[in-house]
Scaffold this motif. Structure first.
Motif, PDB file in Angstrom:
ATOM      1  N   UNK A  61      40.089  19.040  28.235  1.00  0.00           N
ATOM      2  CA  UNK A  61      39.871  20.093  29.224  1.00  0.00           C
ATOM      3  C   UNK A  61      40.174  21.475  28.654  1.00  0.00           C
ATOM      4  N   UNK A  62      40.925  21.527  27.568  1.00  0.00           N
ATOM      5  CA  UNK A  62      41.204  22.821  26.927  1.00  0.00           C
ATOM      6  C   UNK A  62      39.940  23.456  26.367  1.00  0.00           C
ATOM      7  N   UNK A  63      38.902  22.655  26.173  1.00  0.00           N
ATOM      8  CA  UNK A  63      37.637  23.162  25.628  1.00  0.00           C
ATOM      9  C   UNK A  63      36.642  23.541  26.721  1.00  0.00           C
ATOM     10  N   UNK A  64      37.041  23.385  27.986  1.00  0.00           N
ATOM     11  CA  UNK A  64      36.128  23.637  29.094  1.00  0.00           C
ATOM     12  C   UNK A  64      36.165  25.084  29.563  1.00  0.00           C
ATOM     13  N   UNK A  65      35.029  25.522  30.072  1.00  0.00           N
ATOM     14  CA  UNK A  65      34.925  26.848  30.684  1.00  0.00           C
ATOM     15  C   UNK A  65      34.503  26.693  32.135  1.00  0.00           C
ATOM     16  N   UNK A  66      35.214  27.336  33.028  1.00  0.00           N
ATOM     17  CA  UNK A  66      34.755  27.487  34.408  1.00  0.00           C
ATOM     18  C   UNK A  66      34.234  28.913  34.558  1.00  0.00           C
ATOM     19  N   UNK A  67      33.291  29.142  35.463  1.00  0.00           N
ATOM     20  CA  UNK A  67      32.755  30.502  35.595  1.00  0.00           C
ATOM     21  C   UNK A  67      33.816  31.505  36.018  1.00  0.00           C
ATOM     22  N   UNK A  68      33.757  32.668  35.405  1.00  0.00           N
ATOM     23  CA  UNK A  68      34.700  33.732  35.720  1.00  0.00           C
ATOM     24  C   UNK A  68      34.300  34.416  37.023  1.00  0.00           C
ATOM     25  N   UNK A  69      35.283  34.720  37.850  1.00  0.00           N
ATOM     26  CA  UNK A  69      35.026  35.422  39.103  1.00  0.00           C
ATOM     27  C   UNK A  69      34.457  36.805  38.812  1.00  0.00           C
ATOM     28  N   UNK A  70      33.335  37.159  39.469  1.00  0.00           N
ATOM     29  CA  UNK A  70      32.719  38.462  39.213  1.00  0.00           C
ATOM     30  C   UNK A  70      32.621  39.329  40.466  1.00  0.00           C
ATOM     31  N   UNK A  71      33.019  38.778  41.624  1.00  0.00           N
ATOM     32  CA  UNK A  71      33.117  39.540  42.871  1.00  0.00           C
ATOM     33  C   UNK A  71      34.453  39.193  43.517  1.00  0.00           C
ATOM     34  N   UNK A  72      35.008  40.121  44.305  1.00  0.00           N
ATOM     35  CA  UNK A  72      36.194  39.799  45.092  1.00  0.00           C
ATOM     36  C   UNK A  72      36.124  40.534  46.423  1.00  0.00           C
ATOM     37  N   UNK A  73      37.028  40.240  47.317  1.00  0.00           N
ATOM     38  CA  UNK A  73      36.925  40.730  48.694  1.00  0.00           C
ATOM     39  C   UNK A  73      36.777  42.242  48.789  1.00  0.00           C
ATOM     40  N   UNK A  74      37.596  42.974  48.049  1.00  0.00           N
ATOM     41  CA  UNK A  74      37.569  44.436  48.141  1.00  0.00           C
ATOM     42  C   UNK A  74      36.914  45.108  46.934  1.00  0.00           C
ATOM     43  N   UNK A  75      36.743  44.373  45.859  1.00  0.00           N
ATOM     44  CA  UNK A  75      36.218  44.962  44.632  1.00  0.00           C
ATOM     45  C   UNK A  75      37.298  45.505  43.719  1.00  0.00           C
ATOM     46  N   UNK A  76      38.555  45.416  44.155  1.00  0.00           N
ATOM     47  CA  UNK A  76      39.648  45.966  43.346  1.00  0.00           C
ATOM     48  C   UNK A  76      39.851  45.202  42.048  1.00  0.00           C
ATOM     49  N   UNK A  77      39.607  43.893  42.068  1.00  0.00           N
ATOM     50  CA  UNK A  77      39.834  43.070  40.874  1.00  0.00           C
ATOM     51  C   UNK A  77      38.661  43.094  39.906  1.00  0.00           C
ATOM     52  N   UNK A  78      37.460  43.086  40.448  1.00  0.00           N
ATOM     53  CA  UNK A  78      36.267  42.929  39.611  1.00  0.00           C
ATOM     54  C   UNK A  78      35.375  44.159  39.574  1.00  0.00           C
ATOM     55  N   UNK A  79      35.618  45.093  40.488  1.00  0.00           N
ATOM     56  CA  UNK A  79      34.728  46.252  40.592  1.00  0.00           C
ATOM     57  C   UNK A  79      33.517  45.989  41.466  1.00  0.00           C
TER      58      UNK A  79
END
Length: 222
Positions: A61-79
């Motif tokens: 599982x150390x070799x696995x990738x899950x999709x990175x979050x690109x939206x968030x509720x307010x936009x503060x984390x992802x823009x």
């Protein structure tokens, strides 16, 4: 409290634990995450368990990738703030029966009535400025109402209408070019049972990166 299996018998493990253990027994290193569709640009609060596993002789599982979050509720984390119901379907409100928009005719809108004063599934309007709730597969009286209304009093259910098949498809991130050539009830079910295509694309992309990572590891071994 014990879980119950499909026969209604008491069991001491959840369905998820059984799935993970079975993959483990068959030689896979497995993990899971709960992903939210809104985090990937889908105008819907749909949360799903995504299980990913790698055969142990190929990696972990150390070799696995899950999709990175690109939206968030307010936009503060992802823009990028979550896309709202209005972002997804507002332009369709006055286009019912437009021949250029598939699955958006009067026949594609559930006619199940609303029940004033009752709190029950499907007896609500979706919020305009937030992602929609999970689009359900069973239609009848379970499809929520549009946030717009045809009367001045927003609480007057006589001005409400339920989401069309196309609006549900939009909230699931299906493109308008995807035409559901079936009855409205079957189309509602197909839309509600689907993994949002945009979210699925991000998951598939992560699987692709995982496979490339495994190829690189194998190449370096040789």
């Amino acid at each position: 409290m014990l879980e119950k299996n499909i026969e209604g018998e008491d069991v001491d493990k959840s369905a998820l634990s059984v799935i993970l253990d079975d993959f483990e027994k068959h030689g896979y290193d497995v993990q899971y995450r709960v992903l939210t569709a809104a985090d990937y640009g889908v105008p819907q609060m749909r949360r799903r368990v995504i299980i990913m596993g790698i055969r142990k002789d190929l990696g972990s599982v150390d070799n696995e990738f899950y999709p990175q979050q690109i939206f968030d509720e307010t936009g503060e984390l992802t823009g990028r703030p979550w896309r709202t119901s209005k972002d997804g379907i507002d332009d369709l409100w006055d286009k019912v029966n437009n021949p250029n928009i598939p699955n958006h005719t009067l026949k594609d809108i559930s006619r199940a009535k609303f029940y004033p004063g009752k709190k029950m599934q499907g007896n609500n309007r979706i919020a305009e400025n937030r992602p929609a709730p999970t689009i359900r597969a069973e239609h009848h009286g379970n499809i929520e109402a549009h946030y717009r209304t045809t009367v001045e009093d927003a609480t007057d259910m006589s001005g409400w209408r339920r989401l069309s098949v196309r609006e549900c498809a939009r909230l699931q991130s299906f493109p308008d070019s995807f035409n559901f050539v079936t009855s409205a009830s079957s189309a509602y079910k197909a839309v509600g049972n689907a993994v949002p295509p945009v979210m699925a694309w991000h998951i598939a992309r992560s699987v692709f990166f995982t496979l490339k990572q495994l190829e690189q590891i194998e190449f370096e071994k040789k």
